[in-house]
Every structure is written in structure tokens, then in C-alpha cells.
Design a protein around this motif. Structure first.
Motif, PDB file in Angstrom:
ATOM      1  N   LEU A  40       0.817  -1.298   0.080  1.00  0.00           N
ATOM      2  CA  LEU A  40      -0.028  -0.130  -0.059  1.00  0.00           C
ATOM      3  C   LEU A  40       0.824   1.305  -0.007  1.00  0.00           C
ATOM      4  N   THR A  72       1.244   6.875   2.458  1.00  0.00           N
ATOM      5  CA  THR A  72      -0.127   7.648   2.842  1.00  0.00           C
ATOM      6  C   THR A  72      -0.963   6.708   3.491  1.00  0.00           C
ATOM      7  N   LEU A  73      -1.645   5.566   2.954  1.00  0.00           N
ATOM      8  CA  LEU A  73      -2.583   4.668   3.254  1.00  0.00           C
ATOM      9  C   LEU A  73      -2.115   4.062   4.596  1.00  0.00           C
ATOM     10  N   ASN A 106      -2.328   6.446   7.518  1.00  0.00           N
ATOM     11  CA  ASN A 106      -3.589   6.683   7.812  1.00  0.00           C
ATOM     12  C   ASN A 106      -4.207   5.423   8.772  1.00  0.00           C
ATOM     13  N   LEU A 115      -9.610  -0.278   0.236  1.00  0.00           N
ATOM     14  CA  LEU A 115      -8.275   0.001   0.228  1.00  0.00           C
ATOM     15  C   LEU A 115      -7.681  -0.295  -1.268  1.00  0.00           C
ATOM     16  N   LEU A 122      -8.514   2.861  -3.343  1.00  0.00           N
ATOM     17  CA  LEU A 122      -7.668   4.001  -3.005  1.00  0.00           C
ATOM     18  C   LEU A 122      -6.309   3.869  -3.441  1.00  0.00           C
ATOM     19  N   ASN A 123      -5.785   2.439  -3.411  1.00  0.00           N
ATOM     20  CA  ASN A 123      -4.439   2.336  -3.673  1.00  0.00           C
ATOM     21  C   ASN A 123      -4.074   2.781  -5.244  1.00  0.00           C
ATOM     22  N   LEU A 135     -10.762   6.030   5.222  1.00  0.00           N
ATOM     23  CA  LEU A 135      -9.250   5.380   4.723  1.00  0.00           C
ATOM     24  C   LEU A 135      -8.843   6.470   4.137  1.00  0.00           C
ATOM     25  N   ALA A 136      -9.498   7.274   3.283  1.00  0.00           N
ATOM     26  CA  ALA A 136      -8.888   8.214   2.303  1.00  0.00           C
ATOM     27  C   ALA A 136      -8.551   9.601   3.177  1.00  0.00           C
ATOM     28  N   MET A 192      -5.422  11.525   2.253  1.00  0.00           N
ATOM     29  CA  MET A 192      -5.293  11.770   0.567  1.00  0.00           C
ATOM     30  C   MET A 192      -6.113  12.771   0.431  1.00  0.00           C
TER      31      MET A 192
END
Length: 460
Positions: A10, A13-14, A17, A59, A62-63, A94-95, A98
Motif C-alpha cells: 500500500l 500515505t494509506l 492513515n 483499500l 484508493l491504492n 480510509l482516504a 489523501m
């Protein structure tokens, strides 16, 4: 098998978080499915609600997101508006590290016009129900040319709710070159058929629920519906649950059970397909914020609800499907808490009991209902009441404004304020039952955002 999120491929950033959200060790479904999802494989996941599946596809979404491109890159289909809203909220969590990720929900019950406007300004992720997604595709307001990830969440319930044709129509708009993820609590032939049609060499992951050990199950043999209704009253008075969800197999049963429980003196609301969206929203809010003790629902109406701290589930009739039975009782005893599930069955349902016994690999022995001596006890009220406010997000109203107004001079304490729920043009706040009238007067006499709003106390 990878167990820690930090071991996954991942973005930094993720990962950072996830650590801030206390996502450290993966659940079983996450450990099995996430590596395959991040490897851009098509994946079928059979797992029940509460297994952590939303983070799996969230995830994945977003990834691989290209924030610089304001085109729809991922689409998640959900059976109900409530589930779509929950999924959107989880992906936004989760974001949150970002910047500039735009997520749009497209569901019925709200004007399509405002959704068209949101889409015109661009979106990265679309989450919605089949009917409204199909509507936007047909009118050309939703374009999927750049879509690279397609998610079907709770696919079995979408079929149960009659969305087969809508799914077929939507799939015709989805690019052939894409990753597809399918999540389903059960895996009947219809789901297998959809998977064959929309997926490329999918990897199948099946995870059995791990919450069932926290649920004390009891089964009561009855002769008729009168016995079932009497049994519900005994269970309520003996155990005094703060919130109980009662499942019925038909809308007619929902209405009969709701009326009987009302006659017993308990606070009860019904959830079925005939409710308008506003009434449905209000019903769910009053139950989740502890202003109503009992919610009576069909499986279809209750699908997608994520209600924490549910003390008890009652099956008015045994579910026709063993997986549905597990899904029902899985709503109590979550997060390691002890829950209880109580099921009524008659002689003619013996075949269901045999099938359930084989599925659970336990011998089902009928339990004794509580003694009739509990009938001398008084019924009880839920701890909270709900205030409705005639302003919401569009009027720039925030939860902090409502809390501040309630707790300012001559108001109530913060401990007496419960859940606050904001919609575009209205808001709801739960307050301690003993302070409800004081809270009503406070909001009626005070301004929020420099304005006076209409306030209603929703009566029992």
C-alpha cells in the motif's frame, strides 16, 4: 499469510492513515483477500457482515486511484442506500490523508438533479444502488470510460431485491478491461452465474464468520403465532434489552408483530418496503440512537444496516436459508460482546431446524421460555428521545452547532446528548429522555448559525 497492514504493498500515505485509525492486525478476510485485490486480480469473497470486507475493496479502490484525473475510476454497487452511505463513510475515513479524493453516492430517495450536478464537477469513486446508477448511465450523466475497478457488495441481496435486470444493464456500460470484486454472504447458483459472466479467472475466498461464538442461541417450540407473540413479551420483560431487532419473513408479519408489541407497551417501529425514504431514515435513526427499543423488519428491509451494540435478535419465524439465519444473528454479539439470539419454530418448520442443525453442526434442543411471573413487571422506555431540526448540511449546520446550543447556558450537559445525524435539509439529535422537554425548549428559544429553526420532539 500476511497479518499486518504495514506488510501490504500500500502507499505510505494509506499505511500511515491506517495506523492512525488503529488498523494494525488484519481480520481473516482482509489477510486472505487484500494481497490478491492489491495484485489487481478478480476476487470473489464469501463473508458475512462485520468481517472487515469494506476495507478490502476500499483499500483496493484508493491504492490505485489517480487523484489528478477527475474521471470515475471505481464504482461500488450496494443493495440499499444505508449500506451505500456506510461504505462511502468508511472509504472517506480510509482516504482522509489523501487530498482531493472525490466520492459521490448515487442512491434513490434524493433528487437526481443534485447528483447530476456533482457528477458534472467530476468524481473519482461512485457508490450507489443499482436503480439510480442505471438511471444515470441511461441519461448519460455517469460515464465509465475510465473505470478500472468494479465492486459488487452484498451481491446476493441485490438479487434478492430484484436487481438482476439492473445489474445486467449496468454491466453493459462497464469497460471489459477492468478488475472486478464480488462480495456475498452466500453463494447461490445465480451469483456463480454472474461471476462467470463478469469476472476473469476469479480467485475464490471463503471466510466463515467468527462472531457466532459470542452469541447465546435459544430455540423455542411453539404451536402458533399467538405463542410467538406471547414469547416475545416474556423475553422482553425477562431480559429487558435496550435494543432488540425482530426478523419476520413477510411484511404482513412485520405489521402484526409491531402492533402486538405496541399493545404490550413497548416502543416499537417497523421497517419494510412500503416506507418512504424519509420515514425509513427516521425509523433507523430512532433505533440506532436508542430512542426506540424494538425494530421489526424483513430481511430485505434490514439488509445493509450496521447497528452496533445490539443486545438481542429474535427470529419470529426461522429463516428459509441457513446463511440468512447466520446473517440475522450475526447482528448481535459483535466486537467480542456477548449477544443473544432467540428463535421460534413450529412443527411444520422441523425441516428447517434439521437443516440448521446440520449446518451449525450442533444438536438443537428446545429451550424453556421465561416464567409467566415476569408479566407482573412493568414495561420500560428507551433511554433517549429524538429531536428533529428543520436545517442540515445545506444550511451549514454542523454537529458542533447543535451540541453547543444544547449545552450552552441553562442547557443540558454533554453527557445527556446522544447521536447527532445530519442530512442535507434536516438533522436529528438524541437526548436523554429525562431532559427531552428542556432540550426542546432550549433549541426552540436559541439560534444556531444565527437562525431560528423549527424543532420537533418525535413522540413515542
Amino acid at each position: 499469510m500476511t497479518q499486518s497492514f504495514s506488510q501490504l504493498p500500500l502507499s505510505a500515505t494509506l499505511i500511515e492513515n491506517l495506523q492512525s485509525l488503529d488498523y494494525v492486525q488484519m481480520t481473516e478476510v482482509q489477510a486472505q483477500a487484500l494481497p490478491e485485490v492489491l495484485n489487481k486480480k478478480d476476487v470473489i469473497v464469501q463473508a458475512k457482515t462485520g468481517s472487515g470486507k469494506t476495507a478490502v475493496f476500499g483499500l483496493g479502490v484508493l491504492n490505485q486511484l489517480d487523484v489528478a484525473s477527475l474521471k470515475v475510476q471505481s464504482m461500488v454497487l450496494c443493495p440499499t442506500r444505508e449500506l451505500a452511505d456506510q461504505v462511502a463513510a468508511e472509504i472517506r475515513r480510509l482516504a482522509r490523508s489523501m487530498p482531493n479524493v472525490k466520492i459521490v453516492t448515487l442512491c434513490g430517495g434524493v433528487p437526481a438533479r443534485s447528483q447530476v450536478s456533482s457528477l458534472e464537477h467530476g468524481a473519482h469513486v461512485v457508490i450507489g444502488t443499482p436503480g439510480r446508477i442505471q438511471d444515470h448511465l441511461d441519461r448519460g450523466s455517469l460515464l465509465l470510460d475510465e473505470l478500472n475497478l468494479f465492486v459488487l457488495d452484498e451481491a446476493d441481496r441485490m438479487l434478492d431485491m430484484g436487481f438482476q435486470q439492473a445489474l445486467d444493464d449496468i454491466i453493459a456500460f462497464v469497460p471489459k478491461q477492468r478488475q472486478t470484486l464480488l462480495f456475498s454472504a452466500t453463494y447461490p447458483k445465480k451469483i456463480a452465474s454472474i461471476a462467470d459472466h463478469v469476472m476473469q479467472q476469479p480467485i475464490m475466498i471463503k471466510v466463515k464468520g467468527n462472531n457466532d461464538s459470542d452469541i447465546a442461541q435459544s430455540y423455542y417450540r411453539v404451536k402458533n403465532n399467538e405463542d410467538r407473540l406471547a414469547g416475545i413479551q416474556l423475553l422482553m420483560l425477562a431480559h429487558r434489552p435496550e435494543r432488540v431487532l425482530i426478523f419476520c419473513n413477510t411484511k404482513a408479519d412485520v405489521k402484526e408483530v409491531t402492533q402486538a408489541i405496541m399493545n404490550y407497551g413497548f416502543n416499537v417501529l417497523a421497517l419494510h418496503g412500503d416506507l418512504e425514504q424519509k420515514d425509513r431514515d427516521q425509523t433507523l435513526i430512532r433505533f440506532t440512537n436508542k430512542s426506540t427499543t424494538v425494530l421489526v423488519a424483513t430481511d430485505v428491509a434490514a439488509r445493509g444496516l450496521d447497528i452496533d451494540d445490539l443486545d438481542m435478535v429474535i427470529n419470529y419465524h426461522i429463516a428459509s436459508d441457513t446463511e440468512v439465519h447466520l446473517h440475522r444473528i450475526g447482528r448481535t454479539g459483535r466486537a467480542g460482546k456477548q449477544g443473544s439470539a432467540h428463535s421460534f419454530y413450529a412443527e411444520k418448520e422441523s425441516y428447517k431446524m434439521k437443516r440448521l442443525s446440520e449446518f451449525l453442526e450442533v444438536e438443537i434442543v428446545p429451550s424453556q421460555l421465561p416464567s409467566h411471573s415476569v408479566l407482573h413487571q412493568n414495561t420500560y422506555k428507551p433511554p433517549m428521545m429524538t429531536l428533529r431540526i428543520s436545517g442540515g448540511k445545506k444550511q451549514k449546520l454542523r454537529a458542533g452547532d447543535i451540541l453547543g446550543a444544547l449545552t450552552s447556558e441553562n442547557g443540558i450537559s454533554g453527557q445527556q446528548v446522544g447521536k447527532i445525524t445530519l442530512f442535507d435539509h434536516c438533522a436529528y439529535v438524541a437526548v436523554n429522555r429525562d431532559t427531552a422537554q428542556m432540550a426542546l425548549n432550549k433549541l426552540r428559544n436559541d439560534k444556531m448559525k444565527g437562525k431560528t429553526f423549527k424543532i420537533w420532539l418525535l413522540k413515542d
